[in-house]
Motif scaffolding. Sequence first.
Motif, PDB file in Angstrom:
ATOM      1  N   TRP A 101      -0.639  -6.229   2.834  1.00 45.74           N
ATOM      2  CA  TRP A 101      -1.260  -6.134   1.511  1.00 45.74           C
ATOM      3  C   TRP A 101      -0.184  -5.988   0.451  1.00 45.74           C
ATOM      4  N   ASP A 103       0.728  -5.198  -3.544  1.00 44.99           N
ATOM      5  CA  ASP A 103       0.322  -4.615  -4.819  1.00 44.99           C
ATOM      6  C   ASP A 103       0.939  -5.445  -5.943  1.00 44.99           C
ATOM      7  N   ASP A 105       1.019  -4.987  -9.081  1.00 44.09           N
ATOM      8  CA  ASP A 105       1.665  -4.216 -10.151  1.00 44.09           C
ATOM      9  C   ASP A 105       3.057  -3.738  -9.761  1.00 44.09           C
ATOM     10  N   THR A 106       3.200  -3.288  -8.521  1.00 46.58           N
ATOM     11  CA  THR A 106       4.476  -2.710  -8.089  1.00 46.58           C
ATOM     12  C   THR A 106       5.304  -3.642  -7.230  1.00 46.58           C
ATOM     13  N   TYR A 154      -3.322 -10.078  -1.875  1.00 45.98           N
ATOM     14  CA  TYR A 154      -3.181  -9.186  -3.012  1.00 45.98           C
ATOM     15  C   TYR A 154      -4.258  -8.100  -2.978  1.00 45.98           C
ATOM     16  N   LEU A 155      -3.897  -6.911  -3.386  1.00 48.26           N
ATOM     17  CA  LEU A 155      -4.870  -5.832  -3.542  1.00 48.26           C
ATOM     18  C   LEU A 155      -5.561  -5.997  -4.895  1.00 48.26           C
ATOM     19  N   ASP A 156      -6.415  -7.011  -4.975  1.00 43.49           N
ATOM     20  CA  ASP A 156      -7.088  -7.323  -6.238  1.00 43.49           C
ATOM     21  C   ASP A 156      -8.591  -7.497  -6.053  1.00 43.49           C
ATOM     22  N   ARG A 162      -9.773  -2.086  -2.893  1.00 44.45           N
ATOM     23  CA  ARG A 162      -9.287  -3.344  -3.486  1.00 44.45           C
ATOM     24  C   ARG A 162      -9.062  -4.453  -2.449  1.00 44.45           C
TER      25      ARG A 162
END
Length: 244
Positions: A101, A103, A105-106, A154-156, A162
């Motif tokens: 997975w 993230d 953003d990071t 993606y964790l989306d 998520r």
Amino acid sequence: MDALRFAKACEEAEQASPSDKGIGTLSEKTLHAVLKRYYEPYGDNHEVKIGGYVADIVGEHGIIEIQTRNFDRLRKKLAAFLPAARTTVVYPAVGLKWLCWVDKDTGEVTNRRKSPRKGGLYDVIPELYKIKAQLFHPNLQIAVPVIELTEYRYLDGWSRDRKKGSTRCERIPQALMAEYRLSGREDYRQFLPGTLPEEFDSAEFAKAANIRRPLAQTTLLLLTLAEVVQRVGKRKNAYVYRVL
């Protein structure tokens, strides 16, 4: 099947990936790139124009087109390719999947975990049904490599963790587990489980093949078109079949 050649193709595809680009940002997805190298090591035979379309490979084995989904998009291409040369459509099935997975953003990537889902030859059935009118053309062959790979998502997604509804960003192949070829009607007998009764319906086929019933129903439609099974009656609302 050539596991060593596949491993080499994986290595070459990884080396060809730009080091300054991250997961999911390559112009050509890794799985597609690996399969192109596996089925045709010579780059000069990649991306060749045929009849107004660009084929993934044109070489001594004819035309090879790699399609990871959406066979409905293939119909027009096949109409141009099949009269011109022997055409192999490659559809990879995932025999063993690891999940990571990401993230957004990071940029953090989790350690990989084994997915409970295992695939195989039956995975190609829904796609084959989309080209059923062209499926038994004498110039058409289907190749189904069964692959171990790592999938990055993606964790989306919309769920609390998520993950549900998440977006897949990349699939990185690790190994070739098996490979199937469908070159003519007789090859479709590979879809017959060994424990079928003499007469059976789709529920019995699904149980014997260890697949869901809707997939079994589609499989039996194709096997009927392939003249591998025939309908011999009905049991309540279910068709009954027999192997020819």
